[in-house]
Design an enzyme around this catalytic site. Structure first.
Site, PDB file in Angstrom:
ATOM      1  N   ASP A 142      -5.600   5.595   2.535  1.00 43.26           N
ATOM      2  CA  ASP A 142      -5.994   4.518   2.167  1.00 43.26           C
ATOM      3  C   ASP A 142      -7.244   3.976   2.508  1.00 43.26           C
ATOM      4  O   ASP A 142      -7.919   4.399   3.646  1.00 43.26           O
ATOM      5  CB  ASP A 142      -4.934   3.542   2.835  1.00 43.26           C
ATOM      6  N   ASN A 162      -1.727  -5.878  -7.085  1.00 40.39           N
ATOM      7  CA  ASN A 162      -0.508  -5.065  -7.713  1.00 40.39           C
ATOM      8  C   ASN A 162       0.252  -6.319  -8.528  1.00 40.39           C
ATOM      9  O   ASN A 162       0.768  -5.740  -9.939  1.00 40.39           O
ATOM     10  CB  ASN A 162       0.573  -5.135  -6.581  1.00 40.39           C
ATOM     11  N   HIS A 214       0.759  -1.444   0.094  1.00 38.17           N
ATOM     12  CA  HIS A 214       0.078  -0.046  -0.172  1.00 38.17           C
ATOM     13  C   HIS A 214       0.933   1.313  -0.114  1.00 38.17           C
ATOM     14  O   HIS A 214       0.440   2.225  -0.677  1.00 38.17           O
ATOM     15  CB  HIS A 214      -1.026   0.002   1.406  1.00 38.17           C
TER      16      HIS A 214
END
Length: 492
Positions: free
Chosen positions: A123, A377, A16
């Protein structure tokens, strides 16, 4: 006139944090007047690699001087432990405990400064900070590090709970399917994210979805060309308040693995081995920073590789001891877990490693396929480099990502989409995936003329054109986000 500054607050996890820093870089590159402060919340327990990563950025001569970092002290662990907080609520409580520290850091920074606090970009797991932004009189935005489809799923599950009193956790162990406006296909309950199928964790996801609706806009690490259907679904949503969605990806760290665990010597050995392999001939097996398997499952993977005959590079990690919440480590001796003679039999075509420099490996022309846990990702990296995927999810929302990648997008073959391995949620050791199942997936993955490979090549090209640096749809989307932020800027 004071200059606008955004405060980024990533979740305390490397994936993150890295994605947030890359997003910050793009923002300051697009607007010369904008600056960003990234507030670092250290992970529980503290991991030195977070500080090492931040220090490497600070010392980089190429890193923008308009991005600065504030590392917060860590709250006393014994105080948090004494509260005996249930695990599903621990993370939000942990973020909540940092609010006074964030407030102090922000007020100190902007006191008598020529900067004006323009807003918080938080986030998805840092929603308690929304209350602090409101207290300070500035808007909140979100940087969402998963897919648009997963964001749509969170909103959809919240709507089902609030309007139909439907509890998705009741679908655990069910063979039913859930109609989902973000996909063409209904979602089998077996591939819903693990947290959705557990009542206490589902409550956390529902609460996050509610809080996300309070923000002024959501940047998502994805791009329009790959998620047009869930984007259209969110734009058509008539239920509740869905903030504007800005697909700004793929946002990737493509410049190196300096934050990773490997020494340069290990990196060089891996890359030299790949240099000696034919183009598109190697299947790469890697399951993320928290991915590992039992010894019995490792034996089946080895047998599948042995029988497939394909060249391979296998990142094999040692599981954490039972009852311990930590990341996998490297084996000191692979022979303790692999079948007898495996390393000798496959010495000509294969290489077993510990940690893997994933971006560098996927970028190498020798790689022809990626057996992946389907973290978002990793999925974006595979798409960027045009490497087709064999889906073998483990935890978090990876089963959902696997379903999207295999069934909705046709960019992956399946090894086992409903596989789950997450000791943090008390899940029992899953049934063994057999060598035959794994071999079938690998053979399909490495088929030179498969539809999956052709589709991946097309979407890879689209991802590069869409990217901010490619000047495509994500460039326009990030521009729109900047305009929104500056338009909402406090006047004083």
């Amino acid at each position: 006139m004071k200059k606008p500054e955004i405060v980024f607050i990533p979740a305390p996890a490397m994936g993150h944090l890295i994605a947030a820093v890359e997003a910050a870089k793009l923002l300051v590159d697009l607007d010369d007047h904008l600056s960003i402060t990234v507030i670092i919340i250290k992970p529980p327990p503290y991991e030195s690699k977070v500080s090492d990563y931040v220090q490497s950025l600070r010392s980089s001569t190429s890193f923008s001087d308009r991005i600065r970092f504030i590392e917060l002290p860590q709250p006393r662990q014994d105080e948090l432990a004494a509260k005996n907080i249930p695990l599903p609520k621990f993370f939000s409580t942990y973020i909540e405990s940092h609010k006074p520290l964030v407030k102090e850091a922000v007020l100190t920074k902007f006191d008598d400064s020529d900067l004006v606090l323009t807003g918080f970009v938080i986030d998805m797991f840092c929603t308690p900070i929304i209350d602090l932004a409101t207290e300070l009189g500035v808007p909140s935005y979100v940087f969402f590090t998963s897919s648009v489809a997963f964001l749509a799923l969170m909103f959809h599950l919240q709507t089902l709970r609030d309007e139909q009193n439907m509890d998705a956790s009741e679908l655990n162990d069910s063979d039913s399917e859930l109609p989902f406006p973000g996909f063409v296909n209904a979602i089998p309950a077996k591939v819903l994210p693990t947290v959705v199928l557990h009542k206490e964790w589902l409550a956390v996801i529902i609460e996050i979805a509610r809080r996300l609706r309070e923000t002024k806009g959501i940047m998502v690490n994805s791009f329009t060309e790959i998620e047009s259907y869930p984007l259209e679904s969110l734009s058509r949503s008539q239920v509740g308040n869905v903030p504007p969605i800005f697909p700004v990806g793929p946002i990737l760290n493509l410049k190196g693995d300096g934050h990773d665990e490997s020494s340069s010597g290990e990196f060089d050995v891996i890359m030299q081995w790949l240099d000696n392999q034919p183009p598109s001939s190697v299947v790469f097996l890697c399951f993320g920073s928290k991915g590992s398997f039992s010894e019995d499952q490792v034996q089946e993977i080895a047998c599948a590789l042995d029988q497939s005959g394909h060249r391979f590079l296998w990142s094999l990690r040692k599981p954490q001891p039972k009852g311990v919440i930590s990341s996998p480590t490297d084996y000191s001796n692979f022979e303790e877990v692999l079948p007898q003679g495996f390393l000798d039999r496959t010495a000509e075509i294969g290489k077993v490693i510990g940690w893997a420099p994933q971006v560098s490996v996927l970028a190498h022309p020798a790689i022809g396929g990626f057996v992946s846990h389907c973290g978002w990702n990793s999925t974006l990296e595979s798409i960027w480099f045009g490497v087709p995927i064999a889906a073998w999810p483990l935890y978090a929302e990876q089963q959902f990502n696997a379903f999207q990648t295999v069934r909705e997008l046709g960019l992956a073959v399946e090894i086992k989409m409903d596989y789950r391995r997450d000791s943090r949620l008390g899940i029992k050791e899953p049934p063994i995936v057999t060598a035959e199942e794994i071999k079938r997936g690998i053979v399909g993955l490495m088929e030179p003329q498969s539809d999956v490979r052709k589709k991946m090549k097309v979407i890879s090209e689209k991802s590069r054109k869409a990217s901010v640096k490619g000047g495509g749809s994500s460039y326009s989307s990030l521009r729109d986000f900047i305009s929104l932020v500056l338009g909402n800027m406090p006047m004083n």
